[in-house]
Design a protein around this motif. Structure first.
Motif, short mmCIF file in Angstrom:
data_model
loop_
_atom_site.label_atom_id
_atom_site.label_comp_id
_atom_site.label_asym_id
_atom_site.label_seq_id
_atom_site.Cartn_x
_atom_site.Cartn_y
_atom_site.Cartn_z
N ARG A 26 -42.83 26.15 43.00
CA ARG A 26 -43.22 25.38 41.81
C ARG A 26 -42.44 24.06 41.73
O ARG A 26 -42.46 23.40 40.71
N VAL A 59 -30.99 30.26 35.75
CA VAL A 59 -31.99 29.67 34.87
C VAL A 59 -31.96 28.17 35.12
O VAL A 59 -30.91 27.54 35.06
N VAL A 63 -35.31 29.01 38.96
CA VAL A 63 -35.33 30.36 38.36
C VAL A 63 -36.15 31.34 39.20
O VAL A 63 -35.84 32.53 39.26
N PHE A 64 -37.19 30.81 39.88
CA PHE A 64 -38.02 31.69 40.70
C PHE A 64 -37.51 31.82 42.13
O PHE A 64 -38.25 32.28 43.00
N TYR A 66 -35.95 33.93 43.43
CA TYR A 66 -36.13 35.30 43.93
C TYR A 66 -37.51 35.51 44.55
O TYR A 66 -37.70 36.43 45.31
N GLU A 67 -38.46 34.65 44.20
CA GLU A 67 -39.78 34.75 44.85
C GLU A 67 -39.79 34.02 46.18
O GLU A 67 -40.59 34.32 47.05
N TYR A 68 -38.91 33.02 46.31
CA TYR A 68 -38.99 32.13 47.47
C TYR A 68 -38.20 32.63 48.67
O TYR A 68 -38.37 32.12 49.77
N PHE A 69 -37.28 33.55 48.43
CA PHE A 69 -36.49 34.08 49.55
C PHE A 69 -36.92 35.51 49.84
O PHE A 69 -37.17 36.29 48.92
N ALA A 73 -33.21 40.39 45.44
CA ALA A 73 -32.81 39.33 44.53
C ALA A 73 -32.95 39.75 43.07
O ALA A 73 -33.68 40.68 42.74
N CYS A 74 -32.23 39.03 42.23
CA CYS A 74 -32.34 39.26 40.80
C CYS A 74 -32.20 37.93 40.07
O CYS A 74 -31.96 36.90 40.70
N GLN A 75 -32.32 37.99 38.78
CA GLN A 75 -32.40 36.76 37.99
C GLN A 75 -31.40 36.86 36.85
O GLN A 75 -31.46 37.79 36.05
N LEU B 196 -31.07 47.25 44.08
CA LEU B 196 -30.79 46.22 45.08
C LEU B 196 -29.67 46.72 45.99
O LEU B 196 -28.58 47.06 45.51
N LYS B 204 -38.42 43.63 50.38
CA LYS B 204 -37.38 43.17 49.45
C LYS B 204 -37.68 43.67 48.03
O LYS B 204 -38.83 43.93 47.69
N ARG B 205 -36.63 43.81 47.25
CA ARG B 205 -36.79 44.20 45.85
C ARG B 205 -36.31 43.07 44.95
O ARG B 205 -35.38 42.35 45.30
N ILE B 207 -35.27 42.16 40.82
CA ILE B 207 -35.05 42.57 39.43
C ILE B 207 -35.02 41.32 38.57
O ILE B 207 -34.20 40.42 38.78
#
Ligand SMILES: Cc1ncc(C[n+]2csc(CCOP(=O)(O)OP(=O)(O)O)c2C)c(N)n1
Ligand code: SF4
Ligand SMILES: [Mg+2]
Lengths: 259, 355
Positions: A26, A59, A63-64, A66-69, A73-75, B196, B204-205, B207
């Motif tokens: 994005r 943030v 923030v995303f 975790y979608e790109y790698f 992952a977490c946020q 994780l 992959k996971r 959260i």
């Protein structure tokens, strides 16, 4: 069929990094968040860390992440990625825990959390994207905003008498004994991008060797909120950001040479 | 097993260790600090994770990170510290992670004081962070019950992938009484399939609590609501004394409930038909049982160490069937049994008991 086969003398010089997901991001056109992502993914691949890595997204515009790698992952909440990474790393000492944070996230709201991971020598790696602005919320002043820089919350230009001067966080964090590797690099041209890649590799190796906290600050562009075309934004980094935020090695643990 | 003389905070800490606590993160604040101090030694001794965080903000986010690995994780604090934790608690709820938070409540608002209080009933049951959720809230009334609830808290947290708050007041944290600790449970071995751990030989996971699209966020909220409904159905807990023929139903939780017990006993000795219900879960509130008891009683008296926060839940449970009166002390003052007895007699005298 033969026509599409590569002649024997050709070899693969660039591949999509395995750790980088093959999805559209994005990010705005020309934003150097994308370059930073690629460098980090390449470094993870080259060190064989894809199965060990746990990424903490911040943030901010990333923030995303975790979608790109293509890694676990977490946020985190705004600014809290270092604390979250601490919890993860304490439970998963064999994993490689990485936070990816913007300048608003790391220098402003999360200033305490980043200082304390450095102080504790938490064995995590931080990729710090300094674009001198709050990108995601539409270009407000950050603690890294340059003197005189116009933002949506400093429309007349940052007045340092009222709002202070930019915080140079790499220099600050270098003061902590627990910090093993703190460097600043820039993403404005190829030569600097190569240096940035090398630094990211070193920072991850520092974590692998358990030497302490490692961070690579990357001077990065935000063409959208700076109101400058992408190419010019790279020049703006060179001309305006580099004098305020000189690239350099601010803390290098003695053992880094041996890595 | 035999009983030993245990201080509430220490008992909670040791009970957590025995329930398989793998990581603790906290920050000193009276009246719960002994809990942190005790664990600093105990967890290290056992080679488990203990870390004193730089703030409650950091502590809860460390809990958030550690909970992502599927471990049994806990933090503890008291009112002002819990205020700081609310952001992280909301993220934990939004990521459906299990964890246990001990809140040894003190007088407020503001810095207030370090005396026992129940002034954070709304905070723990209603506003444990932004967004549409409630934590599970357990309210012990003795050191023994605090010990028992710690084990229950971890089990409920894991069962529902939800945060559980142990809402004790300073009295429970600070007092010593004979209690029995459970045997040491082995650390859990199986890692949940959402944890994780590094994407080794699997997809992959992720959260996250971020759902950009309204439809997705709504779907997630409906999922949480379904879970909360389930919890509401299964986990309402309370204990009773002399409620069989009670005309006046006294309701109080934690320390207030325990003192009310003495007052109800004294009222019975005087021949008044008074009974006590003590909620053990504040969320889910034991509304089913209270509603049943309201069918037979003629009035209800709520006793709290605050200005009457639980009264709202009691009224909702009773639905206007019978009048609800309130007696409480605030500011960290613990009511005496005779004060409550006087309130009971006063409420009782106004009852319109059918003959
Ligand atoms: C607690 C909290 N405060 C404020 C925000 C709003 N917010 C979202 S992103 C952001 C700024 C991010 O800027 P930066 O960290 O520099 O990242 P960039 O977008 O520039 O990459 C802010 C203030 C938030 N999400 N949470
Ligand atoms: S707003 Fe700025 S930092 Fe964010 S994606 Fe766009 S260019 Fe990049
Ligand atoms: Mg920024």
């Amino acid at each position: 069929m033969d026509l599409v086969m590569a002649p024997p003398e050709m070899q693969v010089v660039y591949e999509h990094p395995r750790s980088l997901a093959d999805v559209p991001t994005r990010y705005c056109p020309g934003c150097t968040h994308g370059i930073a992502h690629r460098l980090l993914a390449e470094a993870i691949d080259e060190l064989g860390l894809q199965e060990r890595a746990v990424l903490v997204a911040p943030v901010g515009c990333s923030v995303f992440a975790y979608e790109y790698f293509n890694v676990d992952a977490c946020q985190a909440a705004h600014g809290r990625a270092p604390a979250m990474a601490t919890g993860l790393k304490r439970m998963l000492p064999e994993n490689i825990v990485i936070t990816y944070q913007g300048d608003g996230d790391l220098v402003s709201i999360g200033a305490a959390e980043i200082m304390h991971v450095a102080a504790r020598g938490e064995r995590i790696t931080t990729i710090f994207i300094n674009n001198a602005i709050y990108g995601m919320t539409g270009g407000q002043m950050a603690p890294t905003t340059l003197p005189g820089q116009k933002t949506t919350s400093s429309p007349l230009g940052r007045d340092t008498r009222r709002t202070g001067a930019p915080i140079r966080m790499s220099e600050v964090l270098a003061q902590f004994d627990g910090a093993a590797y703190i460097v600043r690099r820039s993403l404005h041209d190829v030569a600097n991008i190569r240096k940035a890649k090398k630094a990211i590799l070193t920072a991850l190796k520092v974590q692998m060797a358990g030497l302490g906290f490692s961070m690579v600050e990357l001077l990065s562009s935000c063409p959208t909120n700076w109101g400058i075309a992408p190419e010019k934004a790279l020049d703006w980094i060179e001309q305006n950001m580099i004098p305020q935020f000189p690239p350099g090695d601010y803390k290098v643990h003695d053992a880094v040479k041996t890595l | 097993m035999t009983k030993e003389l245990l201080k509430g905070n220490i008992a909670i800490a040791e009970a957590a260790v025995r329930a398989g606590l793998e990581a603790y993160f906290g920050y000193p604040i009276t009246p719960q600090t002994e809990l942190l101090e005790y664990l600093s030694q105990r967890m290290t001794e056992l080679d488990r994770v203990f870390l004193q965080a730089e703030s409650e903000v950091a502590a809860i986010n460390m809990v958030y990170g550690a909970a992502c690995t599927g471990a049994r994780v806990m933090t503890s604090s008291s009112s002002p510290g819990v205020s700081l934790m609310q952001e992280g608690m909301s993220y934990i709820a939004g990521s459906e992670l299990p964890c246990v938070i001990v809140d040894v409540m003190r007088g407020g608002p503001g810095l207030g004081n370090i005396l026992p209080s129940q002034a954070d009933y709304f905070q723990v049951t209603r506003s444990a962070g932004h967004g549409d959720f409630h934590p599970i809230v357990l309210a012990p009334a003795s050191v023994q019950e605090a010990i028992d609830f710690v084990g229950l808290a971890f089990d409920l947290a894991d069962k529902y992938r939800h945060m559980v708050l142990l809402a004790a007041d300073g009295q429970i944290g600070q007092m010593m009484e004979p209690a029995e600790l459970p045997p040491m449970r082995p650390l859990q071995k199986n890692v949940p399939d959402w944890a994780l751990t590094g994407a080794k030989a699997r997809e992959k996971r992720v959260i996250t609590s971020l759902y950009l699209k309204g439809e997705e966020e709504e779907a997630f909220n409906l999922k949480i609501q379904k879970k909360l409904k389930q919890i509401k159905k299964n986990e309402q807990r309370s204990v009773e004394y002399a409620t069989e023929d009670a005309e006046l139903l006294v309701i109080g939780f934690g320390t207030a409930g325990r003192i009310a017990y003495s007052a109800v006993e004294a009222a019975r000795e005087k021949g008044l038909r008074v009974g006590l219900l003590r909620p053990q879960t504040l969320w889910p509130f034991p509304e089913r049982r209270i509603s049943e008891l309201a069918d037979q009683a003629s009035g209800c008296l709520v006793v709290e160490m605050n200005a009457g926060q639980m009264v709202e839940d009691v009224r909702l449970a009773i639905g206007g069937q019978i009048p609800v009166t309130f007696y409480g002390r605030t500011g960290g003052i613990v009511p005496m049994p005779d004060e409550i007895l006087a309130a009971i007699e006063e409420s009782y005298s106004r009852l319109q008991i059918a003959v």
